[in-house]
Design a protein around this motif. Structure first.
Motif, PDB file in Angstrom:
ATOM      1  N   ASP A   4       0.861  -1.175   0.000  1.00 13.10           N
ATOM      2  CA  ASP A   4       0.000   0.000   0.000  1.00 13.10           C
ATOM      3  C   ASP A   4       0.904   1.233   0.000  1.00 13.10           C
ATOM      4  N   LEU A   5       0.322   2.411  -0.229  1.00 12.06           N
ATOM      5  CA  LEU A   5       1.132   3.628  -0.289  1.00 12.06           C
ATOM      6  C   LEU A   5       0.975   4.480   0.976  1.00 12.06           C
ATOM      7  N   ASP A   6      -0.184   5.135   1.132  1.00 10.28           N
ATOM      8  CA  ASP A   6      -0.369   6.049   2.266  1.00 10.28           C
ATOM      9  C   ASP A   6      -0.276   5.329   3.600  1.00 10.28           C
ATOM     10  N   MET A   7       0.593   5.818   4.460  1.00 10.62           N
ATOM     11  CA  MET A   7       0.811   5.324   5.814  1.00 10.62           C
ATOM     12  C   MET A   7       1.371   3.904   5.859  1.00 10.62           C
ATOM     13  N   THR A   8       1.778   3.381   4.698  1.00  5.57           N
ATOM     14  CA  THR A   8       2.555   2.148   4.640  1.00  5.57           C
ATOM     15  C   THR A   8       3.964   2.485   4.151  1.00  5.57           C
ATOM     16  N   LEU A   9       4.056   3.055   2.953  1.00  5.26           N
ATOM     17  CA  LEU A   9       5.344   3.502   2.430  1.00  5.26           C
ATOM     18  C   LEU A   9       5.602   4.984   2.687  1.00  5.26           C
ATOM     19  N   ILE A  10       4.547   5.801   2.671  1.00  8.06           N
ATOM     20  CA  ILE A  10       4.744   7.251   2.799  1.00  8.06           C
ATOM     21  C   ILE A  10       3.794   7.852   3.828  1.00  8.06           C
ATOM     22  N   ASP A  11       4.182   9.013   4.331  1.00 10.14           N
ATOM     23  CA  ASP A  11       3.316   9.822   5.197  1.00 10.14           C
ATOM     24  C   ASP A  11       3.025  11.126   4.468  1.00 10.14           C
ATOM     25  N   ALA A  12       1.809  11.224   3.958  1.00  7.56           N
ATOM     26  CA  ALA A  12       1.381  12.420   3.221  1.00  7.56           C
ATOM     27  C   ALA A  12       0.337  13.211   3.996  1.00  7.56           C
ATOM     28  N   ARG A  13       0.218  12.958   5.302  1.00  5.24           N
ATOM     29  CA  ARG A  13      -0.887  13.538   6.064  1.00  5.24           C
ATOM     30  C   ARG A  13      -0.937  15.064   6.072  1.00  5.24           C
ATOM     31  N   PRO A  14       0.177  15.771   6.277  1.00  2.15           N
ATOM     32  CA  PRO A  14       0.066  17.241   6.292  1.00  2.15           C
ATOM     33  C   PRO A  14      -0.494  17.809   4.991  1.00  2.15           C
ATOM     34  N   GLY A  15       0.000  17.314   3.868  1.00  2.51           N
ATOM     35  CA  GLY A  15      -0.482  17.796   2.578  1.00  2.51           C
ATOM     36  C   GLY A  15      -1.914  17.378   2.301  1.00  2.51           C
ATOM     37  N   MET A  16      -2.275  16.169   2.712  1.00  2.00           N
ATOM     38  CA  MET A  16      -3.647  15.703   2.508  1.00  2.00           C
ATOM     39  C   MET A  16      -4.626  16.568   3.294  1.00  2.00           C
ATOM     40  N   ALA A  17      -4.267  16.883   4.533  1.00  2.00           N
ATOM     41  CA  ALA A  17      -5.127  17.748   5.342  1.00  2.00           C
ATOM     42  C   ALA A  17      -5.248  19.124   4.705  1.00  2.00           C
ATOM     43  N   ALA A  18      -4.116  19.675   4.264  1.00  2.00           N
ATOM     44  CA  ALA A  18      -4.135  21.005   3.645  1.00  2.00           C
ATOM     45  C   ALA A  18      -4.978  21.025   2.379  1.00  2.00           C
ATOM     46  N   ARG A  52      -7.743  16.192  -7.088  1.00  2.00           N
ATOM     47  CA  ARG A  52      -6.642  15.580  -7.843  1.00  2.00           C
ATOM     48  C   ARG A  52      -5.806  16.626  -8.557  1.00  2.00           C
ATOM     49  N   ALA A  53      -6.433  17.702  -8.997  1.00  2.00           N
ATOM     50  CA  ALA A  53      -5.701  18.753  -9.710  1.00  2.00           C
ATOM     51  C   ALA A  53      -4.764  19.519  -8.783  1.00  2.00           C
ATOM     52  N   MET A  54      -5.207  19.766  -7.551  1.00  2.00           N
ATOM     53  CA  MET A  54      -4.345  20.519  -6.633  1.00  2.00           C
ATOM     54  C   MET A  54      -3.300  19.631  -5.951  1.00  2.00           C
ATOM     55  N   TYR A  55      -3.484  18.347  -6.042  1.00  2.00           N
ATOM     56  CA  TYR A  55      -2.650  17.384  -5.325  1.00  2.00           C
ATOM     57  C   TYR A  55      -1.144  17.513  -5.612  1.00  2.00           C
ATOM     58  N   PRO A  56      -0.720  17.574  -6.888  1.00  2.00           N
ATOM     59  CA  PRO A  56       0.727  17.603  -7.146  1.00  2.00           C
ATOM     60  C   PRO A  56       1.467  18.739  -6.447  1.00  2.00           C
ATOM     61  N   GLU A  57       0.838  19.910  -6.343  1.00  3.14           N
ATOM     62  CA  GLU A  57       1.520  21.056  -5.736  1.00  3.14           C
ATOM     63  C   GLU A  57       1.334  21.124  -4.228  1.00  3.14           C
ATOM     64  N   GLY A 109      -3.938   6.915  -9.561  1.00  2.00           N
ATOM     65  CA  GLY A 109      -2.661   6.371  -9.982  1.00  2.00           C
ATOM     66  C   GLY A 109      -1.593   7.381 -10.356  1.00  2.00           C
ATOM     67  N   PRO A 110      -1.899   8.391 -11.209  1.00  2.00           N
ATOM     68  CA  PRO A 110      -0.859   9.353 -11.566  1.00  2.00           C
ATOM     69  C   PRO A 110      -0.291  10.113 -10.370  1.00  2.00           C
ATOM     70  N   ASN A 111      -1.125  10.426  -9.387  1.00  4.04           N
ATOM     71  CA  ASN A 111      -0.611  11.113  -8.201  1.00  4.04           C
ATOM     72  C   ASN A 111       0.214  10.170  -7.334  1.00  4.04           C
ATOM     73  N   ALA A 112      -0.187   8.907  -7.276  1.00  2.02           N
ATOM     74  CA  ALA A 112       0.625   7.925  -6.552  1.00  2.02           C
ATOM     75  C   ALA A 112       2.007   7.800  -7.192  1.00  2.02           C
ATOM     76  N   GLN A 113       2.039   7.793  -8.523  1.00  3.25           N
ATOM     77  CA  GLN A 113       3.318   7.699  -9.228  1.00  3.25           C
ATOM     78  C   GLN A 113       4.202   8.911  -8.928  1.00  3.25           C
ATOM     79  N   LEU A 114       3.596  10.091  -8.797  1.00  2.00           N
ATOM     80  CA  LEU A 114       4.374  11.284  -8.457  1.00  2.00           C
ATOM     81  C   LEU A 114       5.089  11.109  -7.124  1.00  2.00           C
ATOM     82  N   HIS A 115       4.414  10.508  -6.148  1.00  3.46           N
ATOM     83  CA  HIS A 115       5.061  10.252  -4.855  1.00  3.46           C
ATOM     84  C   HIS A 115       6.241   9.303  -5.009  1.00  3.46           C
TER      85      HIS A 115
END
Length: 207
Positions: A8-22, A70-75, A109-115
């Motif tokens: 899995d990605l979120d909270m298994t391989l990566i911690d994206a919580r601050p950005g996800m909350a924002a 999804r559009a704001m996600y990369p930045e 998927g495309p945003n997961a690949q960016l991570h």
């Protein structure tokens, strides 16, 4: 060749919580809806449209809200995400044994690949938008023998594919819950994975 292991990605391989909350809070401001970024980030796993329904977003607005998130996600999200302890080492352990690694995630998927690219994670393939038992589709298609995740849904996905279910308590689910769902082993973090993997699958070869 060695075995294929899914993660899995979120909270298994990566911690994206601050950005996800924002990102969720920003979406709430834009949309005028009471979207709770902190609650969202504390319970990562389920699909975004289900999360929005939980925040009582009107059904007819959900497709547009998903697209905007999804559009704001990369930045907003990708730059602040970090790899969790042991993530890179866990992936390297599979590679060192001659195996392949997959990311199978509910995330777009495309945003997961960016991570994966931003953090330099050694992953052969990224498959997105699969949640819980749906993850079995990708695991079976790639003959994954192990799947590692932090959520009860990840354990269900592993078992649906006949894969060894490995849990980590870095996400919202504790050890007892992951074991009750059927995890064969549960780690406090992925730092424990390489030793277990080597002992359990040393010399394993897939025809």
């Amino acid at each position: 060749m060695g075995i294929t292991v899914g993660f899995d990605l979120d909270m298994t391989l990566i911690d994206a919580r601050p950005g996800m909350a924002a990102a969720m809070n920003a979406l709430g401001v834009e949309s005028g809806l009471p979207l709770d970024g902190e609650a969202f980030a504390a319970n990562l796993g389920p699909p975004l449209d289900d999360i929005l329904r939980g925040f009582e977003a009107p059904e007819e607005r959900i497709p547009g809200l998903v697209d905007r998130f999804r559009a704001m996600y990369p930045e907003v999200v990708v730059p602040s995400a970090v790899a969790l302890p042991g993530a890179a080492e866990a992936l390297r352990a599979v590679r060192a044994a001659g195996g392949r690694t997959l990311v199978v995630t509910g995330k777009y998927g495309p945003n997961a690949q960016l991570h994966v690219d931003a953090l330099g994670l050694d992953v052969d393939e990224v498959i997105g938008e699969l949640w819980s038992t749906q993850k079995a589709e990708a695991l079976l298609a790639h003959d994954a023998r192990v799947y590692v995740g932090d959520h009860a849904g990840d354990i269900r996905g592993a078992l649906a594919a006949g894969a060894v279910a490995v849990g980590v308590t870095t996400g919202p689910c504790d050890r007892a819950l992951l074991l009750s769902e059927g995890a064969e082993v549960v780690f406090d973090s992925l730092t424990e994975f390489p030793e277990w993997f080597e002992k359990t699958f040393a010399g394993s070869v897939v025809p």
